[in-house]
Design a protein around this motif. Structure first.
Motif, PDB file in Angstrom:
ATOM      1  N   TYR B  33       0.828  -1.227   0.062  1.00  0.00           N
ATOM      2  CA  TYR B  33       0.004   0.087  -0.106  1.00  0.00           C
ATOM      3  C   TYR B  33       0.800   1.288   0.086  1.00  0.00           C
ATOM      4  O   TYR B  33       1.820   1.203   0.590  1.00  0.00           O
ATOM      5  CB  TYR B  33      -0.699   0.209   1.350  1.00  0.00           C
ATOM      6  N   TYR B  35       0.723   5.488   0.887  1.00  0.00           N
ATOM      7  CA  TYR B  35      -0.054   6.739   1.578  1.00  0.00           C
ATOM      8  C   TYR B  35       0.832   7.730   1.219  1.00  0.00           C
ATOM      9  O   TYR B  35       2.345   7.821   1.423  1.00  0.00           O
ATOM     10  CB  TYR B  35      -0.135   6.143   2.978  1.00  0.00           C
ATOM     11  N   PHE B  45      -4.586   7.458   1.642  1.00  0.00           N
ATOM     12  CA  PHE B  45      -4.575   6.292   0.826  1.00  0.00           C
ATOM     13  C   PHE B  45      -4.331   6.443  -0.749  1.00  0.00           C
ATOM     14  O   PHE B  45      -5.218   7.454  -1.165  1.00  0.00           O
ATOM     15  CB  PHE B  45      -5.621   5.249   0.841  1.00  0.00           C
ATOM     16  N   GLN B  48      -2.969   0.510  -3.809  1.00  0.00           N
ATOM     17  CA  GLN B  48      -2.699  -0.855  -3.314  1.00  0.00           C
ATOM     18  C   GLN B  48      -2.426  -1.689  -4.513  1.00  0.00           C
ATOM     19  O   GLN B  48      -3.037  -1.944  -5.387  1.00  0.00           O
ATOM     20  CB  GLN B  48      -3.792  -1.447  -2.491  1.00  0.00           C
ATOM     21  N   ARG B  55      -4.978  -3.498  -7.219  1.00  0.00           N
ATOM     22  CA  ARG B  55      -6.164  -3.840  -6.392  1.00  0.00           C
ATOM     23  C   ARG B  55      -7.084  -2.790  -5.989  1.00  0.00           C
ATOM     24  O   ARG B  55      -8.460  -2.872  -6.097  1.00  0.00           O
ATOM     25  CB  ARG B  55      -5.979  -4.751  -5.255  1.00  0.00           C
ATOM     26  N   ALA B  56      -6.675  -1.585  -5.598  1.00  0.00           N
ATOM     27  CA  ALA B  56      -7.370  -0.520  -5.210  1.00  0.00           C
ATOM     28  C   ALA B  56      -6.689   0.882  -5.325  1.00  0.00           C
ATOM     29  O   ALA B  56      -5.236   0.727  -5.578  1.00  0.00           O
ATOM     30  CB  ALA B  56      -7.618  -0.817  -3.530  1.00  0.00           C
ATOM     31  N   LYS B  57      -7.482   1.715  -5.818  1.00  0.00           N
ATOM     32  CA  LYS B  57      -6.948   3.316  -5.745  1.00  0.00           C
ATOM     33  C   LYS B  57      -7.611   4.071  -4.769  1.00  0.00           C
ATOM     34  O   LYS B  57      -9.017   4.015  -4.713  1.00  0.00           O
ATOM     35  CB  LYS B  57      -7.343   3.537  -7.319  1.00  0.00           C
ATOM     36  N   PHE B  90       4.660   7.020   2.589  1.00  0.00           N
ATOM     37  CA  PHE B  90       4.739   5.714   3.324  1.00  0.00           C
ATOM     38  C   PHE B  90       4.337   4.487   2.600  1.00  0.00           C
ATOM     39  O   PHE B  90       3.280   4.729   1.550  1.00  0.00           O
ATOM     40  CB  PHE B  90       4.012   5.513   4.428  1.00  0.00           C
ATOM     41  N   THR B  94       1.460  -5.965   3.600  1.00  0.00           N
ATOM     42  CA  THR B  94       0.896  -7.220   4.546  1.00  0.00           C
ATOM     43  C   THR B  94       0.857  -8.594   3.677  1.00  0.00           C
ATOM     44  O   THR B  94       1.376  -8.398   2.733  1.00  0.00           O
ATOM     45  CB  THR B  94      -0.792  -6.968   4.491  1.00  0.00           C
ATOM     46  N   ASN B  97      -4.281 -10.038   0.917  1.00  0.00           N
ATOM     47  CA  ASN B  97      -5.270  -9.012   0.517  1.00  0.00           C
ATOM     48  C   ASN B  97      -6.155  -8.937   1.814  1.00  0.00           C
ATOM     49  O   ASN B  97      -7.157  -8.068   1.620  1.00  0.00           O
ATOM     50  CB  ASN B  97      -6.063  -9.203  -0.596  1.00  0.00           C
ATOM     51  N   MET B  98      -5.905  -9.471   3.046  1.00  0.00           N
ATOM     52  CA  MET B  98      -6.922  -9.433   4.082  1.00  0.00           C
ATOM     53  C   MET B  98      -6.865  -8.325   5.160  1.00  0.00           C
ATOM     54  O   MET B  98      -7.310  -8.520   6.375  1.00  0.00           O
ATOM     55  CB  MET B  98      -7.090 -10.889   4.516  1.00  0.00           C
ATOM     56  N   ASN B  99      -5.872  -7.378   4.821  1.00  0.00           N
ATOM     57  CA  ASN B  99      -5.575  -6.357   5.820  1.00  0.00           C
ATOM     58  C   ASN B  99      -5.355  -6.943   7.106  1.00  0.00           C
ATOM     59  O   ASN B  99      -5.440  -6.176   8.196  1.00  0.00           O
ATOM     60  CB  ASN B  99      -7.085  -5.396   5.834  1.00  0.00           C
ATOM     61  N   ALA B 102      -0.808  -4.829   9.149  1.00  0.00           N
ATOM     62  CA  ALA B 102      -0.228  -4.059   7.853  1.00  0.00           C
ATOM     63  C   ALA B 102       1.232  -3.213   8.644  1.00  0.00           C
ATOM     64  O   ALA B 102       1.046  -2.414   9.499  1.00  0.00           O
ATOM     65  CB  ALA B 102      -0.911  -3.046   7.242  1.00  0.00           C
ATOM     66  N   PHE B 103       2.251  -3.457   8.071  1.00  0.00           N
ATOM     67  CA  PHE B 103       3.558  -2.837   8.568  1.00  0.00           C
ATOM     68  C   PHE B 103       4.065  -1.715   7.833  1.00  0.00           C
ATOM     69  O   PHE B 103       4.130  -1.919   6.585  1.00  0.00           O
ATOM     70  CB  PHE B 103       4.657  -3.791   8.864  1.00  0.00           C
ATOM     71  N   PHE B 104       4.390  -0.773   8.263  1.00  0.00           N
ATOM     72  CA  PHE B 104       4.934   0.349   7.344  1.00  0.00           C
ATOM     73  C   PHE B 104       6.581   0.603   7.505  1.00  0.00           C
ATOM     74  O   PHE B 104       7.188   0.103   8.471  1.00  0.00           O
ATOM     75  CB  PHE B 104       4.310   1.688   8.172  1.00  0.00           C
TER      76      PHE B 104
END
Lengths: 112, 113
Positions: B33, B35, B45, B48, B55-57, B90, B94, B97-99, B102-104
Motif C-alpha cells: 500500500y 500513503y 491512501f 494498493q 487492486r485498489a486506488k 509511506f 501485508t 489481501n486481508m488487511n 499491516a507494517f509500514f
C-alpha cells in the motif's frame, strides 16, 4: 465506504496512568479489520494492535489493548501504565477491500 | 524494524521534476500500500498492489503512478511535481489481501522547492 473518527485531537495524561484513545468507525461491511498505529516525532508508523471484526476477544499486545464494541462501532485503544515514551500521535484505521483508511489521529502527551 | 524498506529517506527536488520512491515489502508479504501524509491532510491512501496487480486506488493524482514488480518491490512515480506534493510518503505491506497486521516502512520525506 469506510470512515474512521477520532474525536480527541490531543490528550495530556500523567505518567503511569492508563489512557483510553477513542475511535469510532462507520462501515456497512460485516468483515473488516481495525488497526492502531503510533507515530512518534521521528515520523515512522509503528503497528500496535489489530482486531478482526469476527474476533470475539479483545486484542491485547503487552500494555496495549483494544476495547472492541462491535454494536457501537467503537475500537478504543487502552494503554496501561503510560510511559514518557508513549508521547506520540496515535492513528486508528479500518481495513476492508484492499484499503486501509486512517482517522486524523490523536496527539498524546505523557506528563512526568 | 518493521521489515519494510523504503528508499530514499529524504528527497529534495524542484517543481516540475519527476521522482521515484521505492518500497521493498516484508519477506513473504504480497500486498503493498502507498500513503501520502501531509500536514493538513492526514494519511491519504493512494494505491494498493497485490502480487503484482493493482487492486485498489484512492486519492492518487494522475501525475502519480505506481507498479509492483515480480520480486514484489514497488515503486511510486511522482511527476510534474508541485510545492503541494511535499509530504511524507509511506508504503506498508501485508501478507495477503486481508488487511491483517499491516507494517509500514520508515517513509520518504519529499520536499519540493
Amino acid at each position: 465506504a469506510q470512515k474512521i473518527t477520532q474525536t480527541q485531537p490531543g490528550m495530556f495524561v500523567q505518567e503511569k496512568e492508563a489512557v483510553t484513545l477513542d475511535c469510532t468507525y462507520d462501515t456497512s461491511d460485516q468483515s473488516y479489520g481495525l488497526f492502531w498505529y503510533k507515530q512518534p516525532s521521528s515520523g515512522e508508523m509503528i503497528f500496535l494492535i489489530y482486531q478482526g471484526s469476527y474476533d470475539e476477544q479483545n486484542a491485547t499486545e503487552g500494555r496495549y489493548s483494544l476495547n472492541f464494541q462491535k454494536a457501537r462501532k467503537s475500537a478504543n485503544l487502552v494503554i496501561s501504565a503510560s510511559q514518557l515514551g508513549d508521547s506520540a500521535m496515535y492513528f486508528c484505521a479500518i481495513g476492508k477491500d484492499d484499503k486501509i483508511i486512517f482517522g486524523k489521529g490523536t496527539r498524546l502527551h505523557i506528563l512526568p | 524494524d518493521s521489515g519494510v524498506t523504503q528508499t530514499p529517506k529524504h528527497l529534495i527536488t524542484a517543481t516540475g521534476q519527476r521522482v521515484t520512491l521505492r518500497c521493498s515489502p516484508r519477506s513473504g508479504d504480497l500486498s503493498v500500500y502507498w500513503y501520502q501524509q501531509s500536514l493538513d491532510q492526514g494519511l491519504q491512501f493512494l494505491i494498493q498492489y497485490y502480487n503484482g496487480e493493482e487492486r485498489a486506488k484512492g486519492n492518487i493524482l494522475e501525475r502519480f503512478s505506481a507498479q509492483q514488480f515480480p520480486d514484489l518491490h514497488s515503486e511510486l512515480n511522482l511527476s510534474s511535481l508541485e510545492l503541494g506534493d511535499s509530504a511524507l510518503y509511506f508504503c506498508a505491506s501485508t501478507l495477503d489481501n486481508m488487511n491483517t497486521e499491516a507494517f509500514f516502512g520508515q517513509g520518504t520525506r519529499l520536499t519540493v522547492v
